[in-house]
Design an enzyme around this catalytic site. Sequence first.
Site, PDB file in Angstrom:
ATOM      1  CG  HIS A  46      -1.943   1.056   1.273  1.00 36.96           C
ATOM      2  ND1 HIS A  46      -1.634   2.392   1.149  1.00 36.96           N
ATOM      3  CD2 HIS A  46      -3.273   1.006   1.396  1.00 36.96           C
ATOM      4  CE1 HIS A  46      -2.743   3.107   1.209  1.00 36.96           C
ATOM      5  NE2 HIS A  46      -3.747   2.286   1.356  1.00 36.96           N
ATOM      6  CB  CYS A  47       3.736   2.170   1.793  1.00 37.83           C
ATOM      7  SG  CYS A  47       2.680   1.886   3.211  1.00 37.83           S
ATOM      8  CB  ILE A  48       7.235   1.394  -1.660  1.00 40.19           C
ATOM      9  CG1 ILE A  48       7.571   1.002  -0.216  1.00 40.19           C
ATOM     10  CG2 ILE A  48       8.468   1.948  -2.352  1.00 40.19           C
ATOM     11  CD1 ILE A  48       8.134   2.100   0.631  1.00 40.19           C
TER      12      ILE A  48
END
Length: 452
Positions: A289-291
């Site tokens: 979900h982030c990088i």
Amino acid sequence: MVEVAFAPSAVESFLSKVQTRNLRVGIIGLGYVGLPLSLLFSEQKFRVTGFDVDQQKVDTLAAGGSYIYRILPEEIAAAKASGFSATTDWGRMPDLDAVIICVPTPLNEHREPDLTYIENTAHAIAPHLRPAQLVVLESTTYPGTTEEVLIPILERENKLGLKAARFGASAQNAFYVAFSPEREDPGNTQVTRCDIPKVIGGLEAQATELAGALYSSIFRRVVPVSSPAVAEMTKLLENIYRCVNIALINELKLLCLRMGIDIFEVIRAASTKPFGFQAFYPGPGLGGHCIPIDPYYLLWKAKEFDFHTRFIELAGEVNLSMPYHVVSSVAHALNARKQSPNGSKVLVLGLAYKKDIDDLRESPSLTIIELLQKQGASVSYNDPFFAKVGRGRKYDLQMESTPLDNLEQYDCVLIVTDHSDYDYKKIVNEAQLVVDSRNATRGIKSEKIVHC
Ligand SMILES: NC(=O)c1ccc[n+]([C@@H]2O[C@H](COP(=O)([O-])OP(=O)(O)OC[C@H]3O[C@@H](n4cnc5c(N)ncnc54)[C@H](O)[C@@H]3O)[C@@H](O)[C@H]2O)c1
């Protein structure tokens, strides 16, 4: 602007409730971030109310179950014994002293920030706000979201005319707001969550103090910063740093493959330098979900300032190309055996975006499977964390995990996620061809292995 002196009673009462554990905590969004956070507060004997729009999650928790692999039902039961409950009923908001928002912040189809989850949460909680409540946003987002998106909705839509504590309001008609990014590293067993310092940027000093007191009860160290925007930018810096460095090492891997140099041996050697070098590892593409997502939040915001974030775009370009590189490596490996993807049977090992976790958001495996299918391959997958995979935001696979036996039936076994439970020696022994995008077969010598 006039700096406001708040009635000490509201602040003191909040701090004393933290000490005595009488403070009521609400967590909005009971996903990978919000549920573990709820459990941390419960462990410290706070009474926690979790809110989610997903009735199935709420029902599972009410029944004492868990929907996250690494959280055991026993942990839910222990939290319930400390007063934890989950609900979809926003009417329970006024009971709470602090509300922490952990809802998703994805990208839309144009790779632009999709803040609808934050906005919907703000619309939902605003009518229930009461004076002196603390609202903390944890969702990763671009600098400015707390002040430009969250607070205006809360101020406009609350029923008591409350203002965020900076506009000269007294504690009787103000609520406190802070941004504090989540820094979890899923699957990391080396650093416990409470050992990850918690960055906090309040709208003004008292909001930072209240949030600091609250988080100090579950984190060993809090790091106050001067504003929500600094805290928002801190999180993006951390993730962009990873994204850019992973892109660099991915690019160098492509060069090393061409030059016949083992990039992993190079990284091992470079890592012996005691200063100035941090190891990043190449792979089949970014996931989670982030990088893959967060850098685009800043890229989008930067345009408002006529600023072109070239590093972010370049890194995105390299990282997005990696699944295509993996698929063309499979094609080359098959070609070397006078075969082609079209008509061949390929087994993909690992759906999760990284090893030993049950999260397939943005996983490169999904793209790779779809690309192989488009080339006419008959694709199966195995992942101990996913018995089946259906439809997501960007894919529709409708497949079931296949057992890891009879591997010789596949023309190619492709390692995309290097789960620890796989017996790589056995896999290499039994398979006809292994394409390894993770260096999972390091130490195994076989002509069947193609590193990519
Ligand atoms: N997962 C991670 O490792 C990680 C790490 C650091 C930061 N973050 C950030 O934390 C935030 C949350 O991520 P996550 O992984 O927990 O997401 P998630 O999808 O696992 O969980 C979000 C939850 O919020 C619920 N939700 C959505 N809209 C809601 C609403 N209006 N009201 C109440 N609940 C609502 C969803 O049903 C879901 O259960 C994101 O901004 C993410 O970038 C995640």
